[in-house]
Design a protein around this motif. Structure first.
Motif, PDB file in Angstrom:
ATOM      1  N   GLU A 149      -8.087 -19.526  20.294  1.00 15.64           N
ATOM      2  CA  GLU A 149      -7.976 -21.036  20.832  1.00 15.64           C
ATOM      3  C   GLU A 149      -8.330 -21.178  22.092  1.00 15.64           C
ATOM      4  N   ILE A 170      -6.887 -23.089  25.416  1.00 13.70           N
ATOM      5  CA  ILE A 170      -5.620 -23.732  25.800  1.00 13.70           C
ATOM      6  C   ILE A 170      -5.700 -24.103  27.198  1.00 13.70           C
ATOM      7  N   TYR A 196      -0.762 -29.426  20.286  1.00  6.23           N
ATOM      8  CA  TYR A 196      -0.026 -29.523  21.759  1.00  6.23           C
ATOM      9  C   TYR A 196       1.101 -28.347  21.482  1.00  6.23           C
ATOM     10  N   TYR A 197       1.004 -27.368  22.613  1.00  2.00           N
ATOM     11  CA  TYR A 197       1.945 -26.400  22.623  1.00  2.00           C
ATOM     12  C   TYR A 197       2.937 -26.735  23.795  1.00  2.00           C
ATOM     13  N   GLN A 255       4.358 -24.461  27.001  1.00  2.00           N
ATOM     14  CA  GLN A 255       3.606 -24.759  28.063  1.00  2.00           C
ATOM     15  C   GLN A 255       2.937 -25.924  28.520  1.00  2.00           C
ATOM     16  N   SER A 280       0.986 -27.728  27.183  1.00  2.00           N
ATOM     17  CA  SER A 280      -0.541 -27.569  27.001  1.00  2.00           C
ATOM     18  C   SER A 280      -1.296 -27.968  25.711  1.00  2.00           C
ATOM     19  N   VAL A 313      -4.293 -27.438  23.222  1.00  2.00           N
ATOM     20  CA  VAL A 313      -4.929 -26.323  22.426  1.00  2.00           C
ATOM     21  C   VAL A 313      -5.827 -26.976  21.497  1.00  2.00           C
ATOM     22  N   TYR A 316      -7.918 -25.144  18.445  1.00  2.00           N
ATOM     23  CA  TYR A 316      -7.767 -23.878  17.479  1.00  2.00           C
ATOM     24  C   TYR A 316      -9.130 -23.824  16.859  1.00  2.00           C
ATOM     25  N   GLY A 327       7.219 -24.746  18.723  1.00  2.00           N
ATOM     26  CA  GLY A 327       6.524 -25.418  19.944  1.00  2.00           C
ATOM     27  C   GLY A 327       5.106 -25.755  19.389  1.00  2.00           C
ATOM     28  N   ILE A 328       4.402 -25.478  18.318  1.00  2.00           N
ATOM     29  CA  ILE A 328       3.154 -26.064  18.050  1.00  2.00           C
ATOM     30  C   ILE A 328       3.311 -27.260  17.554  1.00  2.00           C
TER      31      ILE A 328
END
Length: 157
Positions: free
Chosen positions: A84, A86, A111-112, A115, A117, A119, A121, A130-131
């Protein structure tokens, strides 16, 4: 008989309250899809990844809507584990209605949350807390093979 009914009422009331809490709340929705978007209810986007343009779509979730409201946006991204790209966003996205954990397949825009962040993939990843999947890319080739940081600009078409 009356004694049994009197004992059953609190149990029935408890069950009704407990089961009522199991109903899922509806997800907030993002703005309507742009007319150029190929899928109803989704918003078309363009990602410029190191000079290569890639088409994508964002879903109607509150998380995607908060990203859409920040566009155009440039994020410095880096490869992570060969699966990925990020990059940390300047502000957190909404998590209203978002799953606590999810998996992401190749071509997922996510979206993670831990963090803050974005992403992109390019390989399948297992389920992690968190994903939050928020959309899809049309081509993974542009997000692979970046040995250094890369600027990614996301915009509406």
């Amino acid at each position: 008989m009356n004694h049994r009914r009197a004992m059953a009422l609190p149990a029935v009331a408890f069950l009704a309250v407990a089961l009522g809490g199991c109903a899922s709340e509806p997800r907030e929705t993002a703005p309507e899809a742009s007319p150029s978007g190929p899928t109803a209810g989704r918003t078309s986007i363009v990602l410029d990844i190191d000079g290569v343009q890639v088409a994508g779509e964002l879903d109607r979730s509150a998380t995607a809507a908060s990203l859409i409201s920040a566009l155009p946006l440039t994020v410095t991204m880096r490869d992570y584990a060969g699966q990925e790209l990020i990059g940390k966003l300047p502000e957190a996205l909404s998590l209203d209605g978002a799953p606590k954990a999810s998996a992401a397949k190749a071509l997922t825009i996510g979206y993670y949350a831990p963090q803050q962040s974005l992403v992109l993939y390019h390989a399948d990843v297992g389920s992690f807390a968190g994903i939050v999947p928020i959309g899809n890319l049309t081509d993974a080739a542009a997000v692979t093979g970046h040995p250094r940081e890369v600027a990614v600009t996301i915009r509406l078409p």
